[in-house]
Design a protein around this motif. Structure first.
Motif, PDB file in Angstrom:
ATOM      1  N   SER A 195      -1.210  -5.700   5.317  1.00 38.89           N
ATOM      2  CA  SER A 195      -0.282  -4.627   5.646  1.00 38.89           C
ATOM      3  C   SER A 195      -0.825  -3.848   6.835  1.00 38.89           C
ATOM      4  O   SER A 195      -2.028  -3.600   6.923  1.00 38.89           O
ATOM      5  N   ASN A 196       0.084  -3.490   7.768  1.00 38.81           N
ATOM      6  CA  ASN A 196      -0.404  -2.703   8.905  1.00 38.81           C
ATOM      7  C   ASN A 196      -0.020  -1.230   8.778  1.00 38.81           C
ATOM      8  O   ASN A 196      -0.129  -0.472   9.712  1.00 38.81           O
ATOM      9  N   GLU A 197       0.439  -0.858   7.591  1.00 36.95           N
ATOM     10  CA  GLU A 197       0.581   0.586   7.338  1.00 36.95           C
ATOM     11  C   GLU A 197       0.020   0.874   5.959  1.00 36.95           C
ATOM     12  O   GLU A 197      -0.138  -0.040   5.148  1.00 36.95           O
ATOM     13  N   SER A 198      -0.303   2.123   5.724  1.00 41.60           N
ATOM     14  CA  SER A 198      -0.947   2.463   4.461  1.00 41.60           C
ATOM     15  C   SER A 198       0.031   2.285   3.299  1.00 41.60           C
ATOM     16  O   SER A 198       1.072   2.936   3.241  1.00 41.60           O
ATOM     17  N   LEU A 209      -6.061  -7.641  -0.623  1.00 44.37           N
ATOM     18  CA  LEU A 209      -5.151  -6.949   0.287  1.00 44.37           C
ATOM     19  C   LEU A 209      -5.941  -6.557   1.540  1.00 44.37           C
ATOM     20  O   LEU A 209      -6.935  -5.845   1.449  1.00 44.37           O
ATOM     21  N   ILE A 210      -5.500  -7.066   2.686  1.00 43.66           N
ATOM     22  CA  ILE A 210      -6.182  -6.765   3.945  1.00 43.66           C
ATOM     23  C   ILE A 210      -5.350  -5.726   4.682  1.00 43.66           C
ATOM     24  O   ILE A 210      -4.183  -5.960   4.985  1.00 43.66           O
ATOM     25  N   GLN A 211      -5.939  -4.555   4.923  1.00 42.25           N
ATOM     26  CA  GLN A 211      -5.195  -3.498   5.596  1.00 42.25           C
ATOM     27  C   GLN A 211      -5.843  -3.166   6.919  1.00 42.25           C
ATOM     28  O   GLN A 211      -7.071  -3.186   7.033  1.00 42.25           O
ATOM     29  N   GLY A 212      -5.028  -2.859   7.888  1.00 44.39           N
ATOM     30  CA  GLY A 212      -5.560  -2.476   9.188  1.00 44.39           C
ATOM     31  C   GLY A 212      -4.420  -2.369  10.167  1.00 44.39           C
ATOM     32  O   GLY A 212      -3.350  -2.957   9.961  1.00 44.39           O
ATOM     33  N   GLU A 213      -4.671  -1.616  11.251  1.00 46.32           N
ATOM     34  CA  GLU A 213      -3.637  -1.456  12.274  1.00 46.32           C
ATOM     35  C   GLU A 213      -3.328  -2.801  12.904  1.00 46.32           C
ATOM     36  O   GLU A 213      -4.096  -3.763  12.746  1.00 46.32           O
ATOM     37  N   ASN A 256       4.144  -4.884   3.521  1.00 44.32           N
ATOM     38  CA  ASN A 256       4.730  -3.547   3.477  1.00 44.32           C
ATOM     39  C   ASN A 256       6.229  -3.560   3.743  1.00 44.32           C
ATOM     40  O   ASN A 256       6.945  -2.670   3.325  1.00 44.32           O
ATOM     41  N   SER A 257       6.710  -4.637   4.422  1.00 43.74           N
ATOM     42  CA  SER A 257       8.146  -4.637   4.738  1.00 43.74           C
ATOM     43  C   SER A 257       8.961  -5.403   3.697  1.00 43.74           C
ATOM     44  O   SER A 257      10.143  -5.655   3.905  1.00 43.74           O
ATOM     45  N   MET A 258       8.311  -5.776   2.584  1.00 47.98           N
ATOM     46  CA  MET A 258       9.055  -6.532   1.564  1.00 47.98           C
ATOM     47  C   MET A 258      10.002  -5.606   0.787  1.00 47.98           C
ATOM     48  O   MET A 258       9.610  -4.507   0.402  1.00 47.98           O
ATOM     49  N   ALA A 259      11.248  -6.064   0.575  1.00 47.93           N
ATOM     50  CA  ALA A 259      12.242  -5.240  -0.131  1.00 47.93           C
ATOM     51  C   ALA A 259      11.850  -5.054  -1.598  1.00 47.93           C
ATOM     52  O   ALA A 259      11.157  -5.896  -2.174  1.00 47.93           O
ATOM     53  N   GLN A 260      12.332  -3.945  -2.174  1.00 49.08           N
ATOM     54  CA  GLN A 260      11.949  -3.574  -3.554  1.00 49.08           C
ATOM     55  C   GLN A 260      12.240  -4.667  -4.586  1.00 49.08           C
ATOM     56  O   GLN A 260      11.394  -4.971  -5.418  1.00 49.08           O
ATOM     57  N   THR A 261      13.437  -5.259  -4.509  1.00 52.96           N
ATOM     58  CA  THR A 261      13.788  -6.254  -5.533  1.00 52.96           C
ATOM     59  C   THR A 261      12.844  -7.452  -5.459  1.00 52.96           C
ATOM     60  O   THR A 261      12.459  -8.017  -6.478  1.00 52.96           O
ATOM     61  N   LEU A 262      12.461  -7.806  -4.246  1.00 53.06           N
ATOM     62  CA  LEU A 262      11.559  -8.942  -4.071  1.00 53.06           C
ATOM     63  C   LEU A 262      10.144  -8.570  -4.535  1.00 53.06           C
ATOM     64  O   LEU A 262       9.417  -9.399  -5.089  1.00 53.06           O
ATOM     65  N   GLN A 263       9.780  -7.309  -4.328  1.00 58.99           N
ATOM     66  CA  GLN A 263       8.483  -6.828  -4.820  1.00 58.99           C
ATOM     67  C   GLN A 263       8.397  -7.036  -6.326  1.00 58.99           C
ATOM     68  O   GLN A 263       7.361  -7.443  -6.855  1.00 58.99           O
ATOM     69  N   THR A 264       9.509  -6.741  -7.009  1.00 56.62           N
ATOM     70  CA  THR A 264       9.536  -6.901  -8.465  1.00 56.62           C
ATOM     71  C   THR A 264       9.327  -8.365  -8.835  1.00 56.62           C
ATOM     72  O   THR A 264       8.580  -8.692  -9.756  1.00 56.62           O
ATOM     73  N   LYS A 265       9.987  -9.272  -8.081  1.00 60.66           N
ATOM     74  CA  LYS A 265       9.841 -10.703  -8.382  1.00 60.66           C
ATOM     75  C   LYS A 265       8.427 -11.181  -8.096  1.00 60.66           C
ATOM     76  O   LYS A 265       7.872 -11.982  -8.843  1.00 60.66           O
ATOM     77  N   LEU A 266       7.838 -10.679  -7.027  1.00 61.52           N
ATOM     78  CA  LEU A 266       6.473 -11.073  -6.684  1.00 61.52           C
ATOM     79  C   LEU A 266       5.496 -10.606  -7.769  1.00 61.52           C
ATOM     80  O   LEU A 266       4.580 -11.333  -8.151  1.00 61.52           O
ATOM     81  N   LEU A 267       5.741  -9.402  -8.268  1.00 63.62           N
ATOM     82  CA  LEU A 267       4.883  -8.872  -9.324  1.00 63.62           C
ATOM     83  C   LEU A 267       4.895  -9.806 -10.533  1.00 63.62           C
ATOM     84  O   LEU A 267       3.845 -10.119 -11.106  1.00 63.62           O
ATOM     85  N   ARG A 268       6.092 -10.293 -10.873  1.00 63.79           N
ATOM     86  CA  ARG A 268       6.217 -11.203 -12.010  1.00 63.79           C
ATOM     87  C   ARG A 268       5.429 -12.506 -11.756  1.00 63.79           C
ATOM     88  O   ARG A 268       4.730 -13.008 -12.622  1.00 63.79           O
ATOM     89  N   VAL A 269       5.514 -12.989 -10.524  1.00 64.10           N
ATOM     90  CA  VAL A 269       4.785 -14.224 -10.174  1.00 64.10           C
ATOM     91  C   VAL A 269       3.277 -14.009 -10.326  1.00 64.10           C
ATOM     92  O   VAL A 269       2.567 -14.849 -10.873  1.00 64.10           O
ATOM     93  N   LEU A 270       2.801 -12.863  -9.859  1.00 65.30           N
ATOM     94  CA  LEU A 270       1.369 -12.591  -9.929  1.00 65.30           C
ATOM     95  C   LEU A 270       0.910 -12.430 -11.379  1.00 65.30           C
ATOM     96  O   LEU A 270      -0.216 -12.788 -11.727  1.00 65.30           O
ATOM     97  N   GLN A 271       1.796 -11.890 -12.215  1.00 65.12           N
ATOM     98  CA  GLN A 271       1.417 -11.693 -13.616  1.00 65.12           C
ATOM     99  C   GLN A 271       1.459 -12.999 -14.390  1.00 65.12           C
ATOM    100  O   GLN A 271       0.588 -13.282 -15.193  1.00 65.12           O
ATOM    101  N   GLU A 272       2.491 -13.801 -14.123  1.00 67.67           N
ATOM    102  CA  GLU A 272       2.697 -14.986 -14.970  1.00 67.67           C
ATOM    103  C   GLU A 272       2.209 -16.276 -14.339  1.00 67.67           C
ATOM    104  O   GLU A 272       2.113 -17.297 -15.005  1.00 67.67           O
TER     105      GLU A 272
END
Ligand SMILES: Nc1ncnc2c1ncn2[C@@H]1O[C@H](COP(=O)(O)OP(=O)(O)OP(=O)(O)O)[C@@H](O)[C@H]1O
Ligand SMILES: [Mg+2]
Length: 453
Positions: free
Chosen positions: A282-285, A167-171, A244-260
């Motif tokens: 992400s450009n915000e914390s 994860l690369i974070q910075g302004e 950071n701008s990814m919607a919650q439902t898509l976050q859930t799907k991405l999590l599944r992809v990363l796990q499986e």
């Protein structure tokens, strides 16, 4: 004219092939023994090798293996009697370009030679292109010698050639994409695709089908099956920018992809296994987003296996002169003009300014100054007003009170100043209100309201 090495223990055969090569305008290097040909390989660096398979002592296979060990591999054509077509097929598996059975017709042989040389030429061009691409993203292109940046380089060097999710974070404008590319082009996946997607650029449902693909008929408009970016990036790297701008439902799907480590196209029931390295920016914390419920904590920990935090430019002003020089050279190279000189007070103004848009803002300011300056000398007047104002004359302080419009009501003055600042930020972002709002840390609605004031 290509260099062609010819090896056959039958002298008449070597002669015939050498003559064909010379007639085609190439340079022929004839050999009767595989051992001597192998010895000559590194010094000759041929583009093409024609080797008989069956020879006494060492065989055509030994020549092929020696060719595979060269830094610039030639194309290899194997020559074989009728009896040994199977061995020739084996040779193809080992990387030979083609095989020719004896006796052969001269025109067909010429065709095979030409195809092999064309292929070789394409391979070389491709290698050169890839090397150029890699050069563009090697660490040396990330400029900065501050200790904060040194830490970043050390971390990149350590983790580039792993499969860890990063994860690369910075302004905004701190070089997140630059770092993502450096990570990919210094990894073992460098010869496979680097696919970048900005998660804030698309509405949720479109982003989902962009990332994972869809099946025909999954939704209106899905007229045929479509491969998603995760599949396109197979064996390579996917860069999920502005995660950071990814919607919650898509976050859930991405999590599944990363796990499986499998993806499922929209409207499909089947899981497709994928080997993709995931980089996110992400450009915000994200920590703050987690606290306000805007980002899934479990996804954060999956993504931030290794976090890289890019420091804002104002925290490493010692890098500014080097970066300014780097961008002046870049502009000069692009325009094929001499590299401009920069006057001391202009450089001082650059180092004193706070650069809310970070390196990108500095790059834009330098590009603009290069275009405006006379006689290849950048002076204070060539810099954007807000940068020049911070010059030595003001010592970085706000303008003297006498210059302010005393007499105006405070509210009107502040609103006016605010609107000008917002307009300047929009201008800096090439007219993008969306990016300007992000940079200012306000919502789009607030931005529009303040502009209307
Ligand atoms: N350390 C650096 N050395 C050289 N160039 C840099 C450096 N950091 C950033 N840049 C340049 O600044 C510009 C912005 O960088 P980049 O696009 O990587 O930023 P970013 O963090 O992804 O920004 P945003 O959040 O706005 O997308 C690019 O042109 C990049 O090449
Ligand atoms: Mg970016």
């Amino acid at each position: 004219m290509a260099r062609i090495l010819i090896i056959d223990d039958e002298p008449a055969m070597v002669e015939v092939i050498s003559t064909i090569c010379r007639d085609m305008g190439h340079q022929a290097f004839p050999f009767n023994s595989a051992a001597r040909a192998i010895e000559a390989l590194p010094g000759t660096m041929p583009q093409l090798v024609v080797a008989d398979i069956k020879m006494q002592h060492l065989t055509g296979f030994d020549v092929l293996r020696a060719c595979n060990d060269l830094s610039q591999r030639p194309a290899v054509i194997m020559v074989t009697g009728y009896a040994s077509v199977e061995t020739a097929v084996e040779a193809m598996k080992l990387g030979a370009f083609d095989y020719v059975t004896k006796p052969f017709k001269i025109d067909q042989f010429q065709l095979t030679l030409q195809r092999a040389l064309d292929f070789q030429c394409a391979v070389r061009e491709n290698t050169i292109l890839k090397r150029e691409l890699k050069d563009r993203y090697k660490f040396e292109n990330i400029v900065g010698t501050s200790s904060k940046m040194q830490q970043v380089y050390n971390l990149i060097a350590k983790v580039a050639d792993t499969d860890s999710t990063i994860l690369i974070q910075g302004e905004s404008g701190t070089g997140k994409e630059l770092v993502a590319r450096a990570l990919h082009f210094n990894s073992r996946r460098q010869h496979h695709p680097f696919v970048a997607i900005n998660c804030s650029a698309l509405p949720e449902n479109l982003l989902e089908s962009e990332l994972f693909g869809h099946k025909k008929g999954a939704f209106t408009g899905a007229v045929q099956d479509k491969m998603g970016l995760f599949e396109e990036a197979h064996h390579g790297t996917i860069f999920l920018d502005e995660i950071n701008s990814m919607a919650q439902t898509l976050q859930t799907k991405l999590l599944r992809v990363l796990q499986e480590r499998t993806i499922r196209r929209v409207g499909d029931t089947k899981n497709i296994p994928i080997s993709v390295r995931v980089l996110a920016a992400s450009n915000e914390s994200l920590h703050e987003k987690i606290l306000t419920g805007g980002f899934r904590e479990d996804l954060y920990y999956r993504l931030a296996v290794i976090p890289i935090d890019l420091p804002p430019l104002r925290d490493r002003p010692e890098d500014i002169p080097l970066l300014a020089q780097h961008f002046m050279q870049k502009v000069a190279a692009q325009n094929q003009t001499p590299v401009p000189k920069i006057e001391a007070d202009a450089m001082e103004a650059l180092t004193k300014y706070a650069w809310p848009g970070n390196v990108r803002e500095l790059e834009n300011a330098i590009e603009r100054a290069c275009a405006l300056c006379d006689d290849s000398r950048i002076t204070l007047t060539d810099l954007p007003a807000q940068v020049a104002q911070r010059s030595a004359a003001h010592g970085g302080e706000p303008p003297e009170p006498g210059k302010l419009p005393v007499g105006e009501p405070l509210d009107a003055y502040v609103k006016n100043l605010e609107r000008r600042f917002i307009e300047e930020t929009i201008h800096f972002n090439d007219g993008s209100r969306d990016r300007a709002a992000k940079m200012l840390g306000i919502s789009m609605a607030t931005l529009y309201r303040k502009l209307a004031n």
